[in-house]
Design a protein around this motif. Structure first.
Motif, short mmCIF file in Angstrom:
data_model
loop_
_atom_site.label_atom_id
_atom_site.label_comp_id
_atom_site.label_asym_id
_atom_site.label_seq_id
_atom_site.Cartn_x
_atom_site.Cartn_y
_atom_site.Cartn_z
N VAL A 99 -25.42 -49.70 14.72
CA VAL A 99 -26.81 -50.63 14.82
C VAL A 99 -26.92 -51.48 13.61
O VAL A 99 -27.10 -52.46 13.56
CB VAL A 99 -27.95 -49.51 15.04
CG1 VAL A 99 -29.20 -50.65 14.65
CG2 VAL A 99 -27.90 -49.00 16.42
N SER A 100 -26.77 -50.65 12.48
CA SER A 100 -26.88 -51.39 11.23
C SER A 100 -26.05 -50.51 9.99
O SER A 100 -25.94 -49.39 10.08
CB SER A 100 -28.17 -51.60 10.80
OG SER A 100 -28.50 -52.00 9.18
N LEU A 101 -25.89 -51.10 8.83
CA LEU A 101 -25.26 -50.38 7.85
C LEU A 101 -26.51 -49.98 6.80
O LEU A 101 -26.00 -49.19 5.69
CB LEU A 101 -24.35 -51.12 7.03
CG LEU A 101 -23.16 -51.34 7.85
CD1 LEU A 101 -22.11 -52.40 6.97
CD2 LEU A 101 -22.20 -50.31 8.45
N ASP A 102 -27.78 -50.55 6.79
CA ASP A 102 -28.87 -49.94 6.21
C ASP A 102 -29.75 -49.29 7.03
O ASP A 102 -30.18 -49.79 8.11
CB ASP A 102 -29.25 -51.04 5.23
CG ASP A 102 -30.10 -52.01 5.86
OD1 ASP A 102 -31.22 -51.92 5.77
OD2 ASP A 102 -29.41 -52.82 6.50
N LEU A 103 -30.63 -48.32 6.24
CA LEU A 103 -31.52 -47.71 7.21
C LEU A 103 -32.64 -48.22 7.49
O LEU A 103 -33.32 -48.27 8.62
CB LEU A 103 -31.91 -46.31 6.30
CG LEU A 103 -32.36 -45.44 7.07
CD1 LEU A 103 -31.48 -44.66 8.25
CD2 LEU A 103 -32.54 -43.85 5.92
N GLU A 104 -33.17 -49.37 6.73
CA GLU A 104 -34.44 -50.27 6.87
C GLU A 104 -34.05 -50.95 8.38
O GLU A 104 -35.01 -50.96 8.97
CB GLU A 104 -34.72 -50.92 5.71
CG GLU A 104 -35.96 -51.50 5.86
CD GLU A 104 -36.45 -52.38 4.67
OE1 GLU A 104 -37.23 -53.26 4.45
OE2 GLU A 104 -35.30 -52.44 3.57
N THR A 105 -33.10 -51.49 8.31
CA THR A 105 -32.76 -52.34 9.45
C THR A 105 -32.74 -51.47 10.80
O THR A 105 -32.99 -51.92 11.60
CB THR A 105 -31.61 -53.05 9.24
OG1 THR A 105 -31.54 -53.85 7.80
CG2 THR A 105 -31.22 -54.27 10.27
N MET A 106 -31.86 -50.34 10.70
CA MET A 106 -31.79 -49.40 11.72
C MET A 106 -33.18 -49.07 12.20
O MET A 106 -33.47 -49.22 13.51
CB MET A 106 -31.09 -48.27 11.14
CG MET A 106 -31.08 -46.99 11.94
SD MET A 106 -29.84 -47.31 13.35
CE MET A 106 -28.49 -46.78 12.63
N ASP A 107 -34.16 -48.69 11.34
CA ASP A 107 -35.28 -48.41 11.65
C ASP A 107 -36.22 -49.46 12.38
O ASP A 107 -37.01 -49.32 13.35
CB ASP A 107 -36.17 -47.88 10.71
CG ASP A 107 -35.73 -46.22 10.09
OD1 ASP A 107 -34.91 -45.84 11.15
OD2 ASP A 107 -35.77 -46.05 9.01
N ARG A 108 -36.22 -50.70 11.94
CA ARG A 108 -36.52 -51.83 12.60
C ARG A 108 -36.15 -51.98 14.04
O ARG A 108 -37.01 -52.12 15.01
CB ARG A 108 -36.55 -53.11 11.87
CG ARG A 108 -37.12 -54.24 12.22
CD ARG A 108 -37.09 -55.36 11.05
NE ARG A 108 -35.73 -55.82 11.11
CZ ARG A 108 -34.91 -56.63 11.65
NH1 ARG A 108 -35.45 -56.95 12.82
NH2 ARG A 108 -33.72 -56.94 11.28
N SER A 168 -16.96 -53.73 6.03
CA SER A 168 -16.99 -52.53 6.87
C SER A 168 -18.16 -51.47 6.66
O SER A 168 -18.37 -50.78 7.34
CB SER A 168 -15.76 -51.99 6.92
OG SER A 168 -15.63 -51.12 5.82
N GLY A 169 -18.81 -51.55 5.36
CA GLY A 169 -19.75 -50.92 4.93
C GLY A 169 -18.95 -49.58 4.17
O GLY A 169 -19.58 -48.80 3.74
N GLY A 170 -17.73 -49.69 4.23
CA GLY A 170 -17.12 -48.54 3.42
C GLY A 170 -16.64 -47.34 4.71
O GLY A 170 -17.09 -47.49 5.52
N MET A 171 -15.74 -46.60 4.08
CA MET A 171 -14.90 -45.73 5.13
C MET A 171 -15.97 -44.99 5.67
O MET A 171 -15.90 -44.43 7.02
CB MET A 171 -13.70 -44.81 4.19
CG MET A 171 -13.11 -43.99 5.09
SD MET A 171 -11.87 -43.23 3.90
CE MET A 171 -11.27 -42.08 5.18
N PHE A 172 -16.91 -44.30 4.92
CA PHE A 172 -18.02 -43.24 5.54
C PHE A 172 -18.58 -44.00 6.69
O PHE A 172 -19.04 -43.26 7.60
CB PHE A 172 -18.97 -42.90 4.37
CG PHE A 172 -18.25 -41.91 3.26
CD1 PHE A 172 -17.18 -40.97 3.66
CD2 PHE A 172 -18.66 -41.76 2.20
CE1 PHE A 172 -16.74 -40.13 2.73
CE2 PHE A 172 -18.03 -40.89 0.89
CZ PHE A 172 -17.02 -40.06 1.59
N LEU A 173 -19.19 -45.25 6.33
CA LEU A 173 -19.99 -45.88 7.47
C LEU A 173 -19.26 -46.39 8.35
O LEU A 173 -19.74 -46.69 9.73
CB LEU A 173 -20.90 -46.82 6.89
CG LEU A 173 -21.90 -46.29 5.69
CD1 LEU A 173 -22.94 -47.61 5.42
CD2 LEU A 173 -22.59 -45.01 6.28
N ASP A 174 -17.96 -46.66 8.28
CA ASP A 174 -17.12 -47.54 9.28
C ASP A 174 -16.34 -46.33 9.98
O ASP A 174 -16.51 -46.51 11.26
CB ASP A 174 -16.29 -48.41 8.41
CG ASP A 174 -15.37 -49.13 9.46
OD1 ASP A 174 -15.79 -49.74 10.58
OD2 ASP A 174 -14.04 -49.12 9.46
#
Lengths: 341, 341, 341, 341
Positions: A99-108, A168-174
């Motif tokens: 959905v998103s790579l950052d939590l704030e955007t995810m929560d929105r 990509s947000g880096g290996m952990f997030l991608d």
């Protein structure tokens, strides 16, 4: 609910086209309603081939009463806004991960879904792989008792292009994010602590923009189960995808299929076939099954099988993994919730 | 060197008897010279059955010019002293693992070996398992390139009796120590950092004397390779022993053999045989091969294949694992060397 | 019956020595009493190594009240006479296969056994292989229903020396005879018809003395089950030994073990270990188990598990196979009984 | 040749619909041109779903210059006439197996193909299964040397309905025919003799109309290779399809895939997944590959990979198998050519 469920696809890239083709030909109870892409030519080409209209804009598509649900398959940075708009338009939402790579955007985005009360499913397709699902079932049914140890191996055949990696947000997030989801799915227990080690072993240039290509991650679950995930961007022998759950009553394993079941024995030993090297050769059936799960849930008036909390939790774990790697310590997941950045 | 190498066994318990039988019947170039045990009856019974003399004392045995080497198979707390005495007597030494549970005692014994210049081998038999050795060979020969990730699974079929556990040194020094050795053996690289998580999941009573029965351990090697070890005292389906090395050029795996190769397919699926549940059913051949390695090295005038440094390093790693578990942090191995306790 | 059963071995060649070693070291309830060979030096060497007397003659050995049973492991042409003499001396008889290559001699020996009322076991060791036995059990227990089709693959790694072949009785009586036994064992049903095709494919010189090295044999059983046996004297990849029983309720299969369970995956595919190439690497445990079966039956006062009829029936089938090959037609087994030659 | 190759499908039953769907969606270089069925409603439904016209008659379809090739998927008794008509119309012909159940009709159809000089392919899809093809390749490339023995297992999960069986031509022509083809394909050598045994073991009622459901068939090839085929109409554990070629240099095997790669180990043993029970779960990819082979050959101006002789030879072998079964003797294939009935 009318029959079939009419789904419009947003995004006519590789993954959007895959979903559109599945919906056009193969999903019982679903139909492809339309396809949209920022690049009108791409949308028109796909639409023509699949015999559906190309939607001229997202607004038009969301205003269309003939569209029951949208499949969001555009670039990651557009996911959250599209979820909000689709939810406000009252459409059921299927969204490719993440959905998103950052939590704030995810929560929105997830807040908008909750406010609108629309159905939502995140595209963690691997849950629908029959072999991985058999591991989950062995845990859930109690067949292997209480889970104590989970092993997840997830290795890509080759690193993606550098331009892809950069955004990509880096290996952990991608990449590992699929495995964080798998750990929660298989055990049925939330993750409370993360310890990660990793480095750029395959391609030192990956380190230049602060990313890694090889990792080993320990997860501690709420119920005490321990999960280990090992990842590599480059398994030269193919797409290596394995899951194992060990419990008080036994062990359940999902091993790799080979591209065929032939073998040759000679004086020098035995040779069997290779692993698949393309993700669709491994997981095509799971993409079909995830749509069947979505359609089936909506028909039954139930929440889709991979919901908002399943979209969110792996991101939190991924952020904790990043912090663990950089600060060289085990990171409680609660720490991320308290202070995401 | 005379032919055959004449080996006296000290300790007529389960493992001593095993070594004595192998030496009496099956090891080319070696012969059983005598057997000794603190309990004279046990020594006499074994000696009679195997057609060799029972040595009345360790002193007598070490004074016997007909003895070329000793196999120390008595209880762990006697190992270090016996090594010192055997070294001073000029005998080649084969010692069951572990030499000692503390580093000071370990070093005292190994110093005596070095001072006397006698041959020394520690009983890490699993190195001599053909399947595990094939993984090592795939690394050493360069066939799978530079090792990036190693996975070691080592699970016992059932916990030992509580009285055994109490004196075992704890799971890391008693059981995981084999896996610490395997990590060094397979990668050919020393371990520089340890992170461990674990708990008493199988039997809560094990926690009462401060031990655990389930663990997940991350090792960072000097060359950057990452190893994960997962351990359980209770795999109800059998003795589960697997090793995998993943590298830049491929992957090498040692999987479990089953007790036989029969299978039955029915409407309900396929059933294959069980894993072995007894360590000798899995590893008997490796015990024979470790003797062949010892004999072969001595004949060639070379150092035995598993030497003093291989006895010591796993203990240091095990102590680091214990500290990691209790202090909930990654522990550099150098820290143990600097301050063992 | 006294404890242990004291067995004298006649014949100190490869197979006799194997039986003597098993009896000396590894068979619960049995002990090696003595060993005899026409070549006194061979007997003495084996006897010395195993710590038993070398019997100076068969007469002496049979007259010894300390001998309960004999294991006849001498050359095939001596088997029948030795069986007769041992039976007349009241000894239990274990005889390596075959009793004889002709039916008349076979019957003379078995008649003596019956007249004396002594226990008799023929050395079809493969029945005691755990994997093959699991196939038999799946039939016998009814788990796979009524057997309809059986497949037996039996291929040697390399042809024996030509001098051996010349006196072997031909491929059907020397090699396929194990498979004729397996067909009866697995199905529990007698064979009523044989159809064989074969040729010298591996070594044309084998044809010179009328033998073949490659064969495909169809057996029709009394209960309607059909068995196919395929044989080759030369499987370059190892000793290939498989059995499968297909029935109305499922299928049971005994596959080949590999020499170890390691594998390597690379870009070019997966490589696993070889098959064993030596019969003892494949079947050693079965030789031990056949002695345990013999001892166990004698202790229980029961007939040994592989009796006179099991020695005889495969010979009849083998003679029928030979006739089928030469006369190019299906041959009823009854025809051999009516006119053996 | 124009791009794409436009194929009209005749027959909108199960197999015709499969071919039509593959051509509509998945075959590079081919397109579905039209569909016809004797039942206009069936043709119209399929045509509407796939977005192509329903041809009102075979004549109309064959007169259409927009049709390059026809796929004959109607009932068997119509195949020969349709081949003749399509050939006379100058269309390339793909025909589902069998062309005919009698040799005279077969030859009439193939003569028309030859006279017209049109391309022809028979639908032996199993040749295009990747695992079976790997066995063929191992022979053809010389990797396993000269083939000596071939084993083909082909068992259906359940017998077809009795009305189907009645018109099927019997087990040899309906089911084993695939295996006769496989024997020729894998070895690359013609069959010169057939010996068959079989019976109605699964359902005695099958015997009422002179058919069998269980068979074991020996084939002798021109080059001396021996093939065994075992067939059953009822393997309760799934669709069992295996091929093995053994030669002077090794062995190549095509084993069954399972429906997924998960397994569960418990105290009682290991359980793996089932075999597929539906022919499309096993062979769907082979249907796609056979079209790719057809298209590729036509584009290259070459003969399709499974030509007229491949349609004809298995029928002759099947007729020989029938005669062998009834006359209880080995039947030379040449005998059928000389006197088909």
């Amino acid at each position: 609910m009318r029959d079939p469920l009419r789904v419009a696809v947003i995004g006519a890239g590789r993954i959007g086209t895959l979903h559109a083709e599945l919906l056009a030909h193969g999903i019982a109870g679903a139909a492809l309603a339309a396809i949209h892409d920022l690049r009108p030519a791409a949308a028109k080409a796909a639409a023509a081939r699949l015999g559906v209209p190309a939607a001229s804009s997202v607004d038009a598509l969301l205003a269309d009463p003939g569209v029951d649900a949208v499949a969001i398959c555009s670039s990651t940075d557009t996911h959250a806004d599209l979820i909000v708009r689709a939810a406000e338009a009252g459409k059921a939402v299927f969204c490719e991960k993440p959905v998103s790579l950052d939590l704030e955007t995810m929560d929105r985005a997830l807040d908008a879904v909750a406010a609108a009360g629309v159905a939502f499913q995140i595209g963690f397709n691997r849950r629908f792989d029959a072999a991985h699902a058999s591991v989950r079932l062995a845990v859930q049914s109690g067949e292997i008792g209480t889970p104590h140890l989970v092993r997840i191996t997830s290795r890509d055949p080759a690193p993606p292009p550098r331009e892809y990696l950069a955004g990509s947000g880096g290996m952990f997030l991608d990449m590992s994010i699929h495995d964080f989801d798998m750990a929660r799915y298989v055990t049925g227990s939330e993750v409370v602590e993360v310890f990660a080690r990793g480095a750029a072993r395959v391609d030192p240039a990956i380190a230049e923009f602060g990313d890694i290509d090889t990792a080993l991650i320990t997860l501690v679950h709420e119920d005490g189960c321990l999960t280990v995930i090992d990842n590599s961007r480059c398994a030269v022998y193919g797409y290596d995808q394995r899951v194992e759950a060990f419990g008080s009553g036994g062990v359940a394993t999902s091993d790799n299929p080979l591209v065929h079941t032939g073998l040759v024995r000679k004086r020098s030993g035995t040779r069997t076939a290779e692993l698949p090297t393309f993700f669709l050769d491994r997981y095509l059936a799971s993409y079909r099954a995830e749509w069947e799960g979505f359609v089936c849930a909506l028909r039954a008036g139930q929440a889709p099988p991979v919901g908002p909390e399943d979209a969110r939790a792996p991101l939190v774990i991924g952020l904790a993994a990043g912090r663990s790697l950089h600060e060289e310590r085990a990171v409680p997941v609660a720490e991320i919730e308290a202070a995401p950045a």
